[in-house]
Design a protein around this motif. Structure first.
Motif, short mmCIF file in Angstrom:
data_model
loop_
_atom_site.label_atom_id
_atom_site.label_comp_id
_atom_site.label_asym_id
_atom_site.label_seq_id
_atom_site.Cartn_x
_atom_site.Cartn_y
_atom_site.Cartn_z
N ASN A 57 21.18 -44.38 -104.31
CA ASN A 57 20.51 -44.40 -103.00
C ASN A 57 19.18 -45.12 -103.14
OD1 ASN A 57 22.57 -42.92 -101.79
ND2 ASN A 57 21.62 -40.98 -102.35
N PRO A 58 18.81 -45.89 -102.13
CA PRO A 58 17.56 -46.65 -102.25
C PRO A 58 16.35 -45.74 -102.42
CG PRO A 58 18.48 -46.84 -100.04
CD PRO A 58 19.46 -46.08 -100.85
N ILE A 59 15.42 -46.20 -103.24
CA ILE A 59 14.18 -45.48 -103.48
C ILE A 59 13.06 -46.33 -102.89
CG2 ILE A 59 12.60 -44.64 -105.25
CD1 ILE A 59 15.13 -44.22 -106.99
N SER A 60 12.29 -45.75 -101.98
CA SER A 60 11.23 -46.48 -101.29
C SER A 60 9.91 -46.20 -101.97
CB SER A 60 11.16 -46.06 -99.83
OG SER A 60 10.13 -46.77 -99.18
N SER A 61 9.16 -47.28 -102.18
CA SER A 61 7.82 -47.17 -102.75
C SER A 61 6.89 -47.98 -101.86
CB SER A 61 7.81 -47.70 -104.18
OG SER A 61 6.51 -47.70 -104.69
N ASP A 63 6.18 -50.37 -99.18
CA ASP A 63 6.92 -51.41 -98.48
C ASP A 63 8.12 -51.93 -99.29
OD1 ASP A 63 5.12 -51.25 -96.42
OD2 ASP A 63 3.86 -52.89 -97.17
N ILE A 64 8.27 -51.49 -100.53
CA ILE A 64 9.33 -52.01 -101.40
C ILE A 64 10.43 -50.96 -101.56
CG2 ILE A 64 9.87 -52.93 -103.68
CD1 ILE A 64 6.92 -53.77 -103.87
N VAL A 65 11.68 -51.41 -101.45
CA VAL A 65 12.83 -50.52 -101.63
C VAL A 65 13.56 -50.95 -102.90
CG1 VAL A 65 15.00 -49.70 -100.64
CG2 VAL A 65 13.06 -50.19 -99.15
N TYR A 66 13.87 -49.98 -103.79
CA TYR A 66 14.54 -50.25 -105.06
C TYR A 66 15.94 -49.66 -105.05
CZ TYR A 66 9.81 -51.28 -106.62
OH TYR A 66 8.56 -51.81 -106.75
N TYR A 67 16.86 -50.36 -105.70
CA TYR A 67 18.25 -49.92 -105.81
C TYR A 67 18.64 -49.86 -107.29
CZ TYR A 67 18.55 -50.96 -100.83
OH TYR A 67 18.35 -50.98 -99.48
N ARG A 92 12.14 -47.41 -110.27
CA ARG A 92 11.75 -48.64 -109.57
C ARG A 92 12.25 -49.88 -110.29
NH1 ARG A 92 6.01 -46.06 -108.85
NH2 ARG A 92 6.42 -44.86 -106.98
N GLU A 94 15.62 -52.34 -110.72
CA GLU A 94 16.94 -52.71 -110.21
C GLU A 94 17.79 -53.45 -111.23
OE1 GLU A 94 16.29 -53.23 -105.48
OE2 GLU A 94 15.81 -54.97 -106.71
#
Length: 134
Positions: A57-61, A63-67, A92, A94
């Motif tokens: 599931n995407p991890i938001s930091s 403004d940046i989203v990590y997969y 964080r 990918e």
């Protein structure tokens, strides 16, 4: 130097010594000395494996989203578990992990984006990178 090359060199030296000894009346026996230098054939050579598994599931930091990629397991040719791979360095990250392995046949078990849990047989070659996209 591999053993075949070493055997050829020793055979050539012995043949040269015998030929030289046959032509000289006062020749001394040839003394074999130990190998000088390092033997590059004795160092284990590894290969590398990169496996693209399903992303979590995407991890938001901010403004940046990590997969990050999901973990997977590596089994050797006998079916024995060799390694469990987390498949990312941090939450964080990918990029899938690059794993070093001895050359050989392996089976990777992990999650595919489209087929769920899958088992993929693969071959890791010396000094090469094998890439599997599950």
């Amino acid at each position: 130097m591999n053993s075949k090359t070493r055997l050829r060199i020793m055979t050539s030296l012995l043949a040269a010594a015998l030929f030289t000894g046959a032509s000289c009346a006062h020749s001394q026996p040839l003394t074999a000395l130990p190998t000088v230098g390092s033997d590059s054939g004795s160092k284990p050579v590894t290969g590398y494996l990169i496996v693209y598994t399903e992303t979590e599931n995407p991890i938001s930091s901010g403004d940046i989203v990590y997969y990050p990629h999901t973990p997977y397991k590596i089994y050797d040719s006998r079916g024995v578990l060799c390694r469990s791979v987390r498949n990312h360095l941090s939450e964080r990250d990918e990029s899938p992990a690059r794993v070093s392995l001895p050359p050989g046949r392996y089976t990777v078990v992990g999650k595919s984006e489209t087929k769920g849990d899958v088992a993929v047989p693969l071959v890791v070659n010396a000094s090469r990178t094998t890439v599997a996209n599950l």
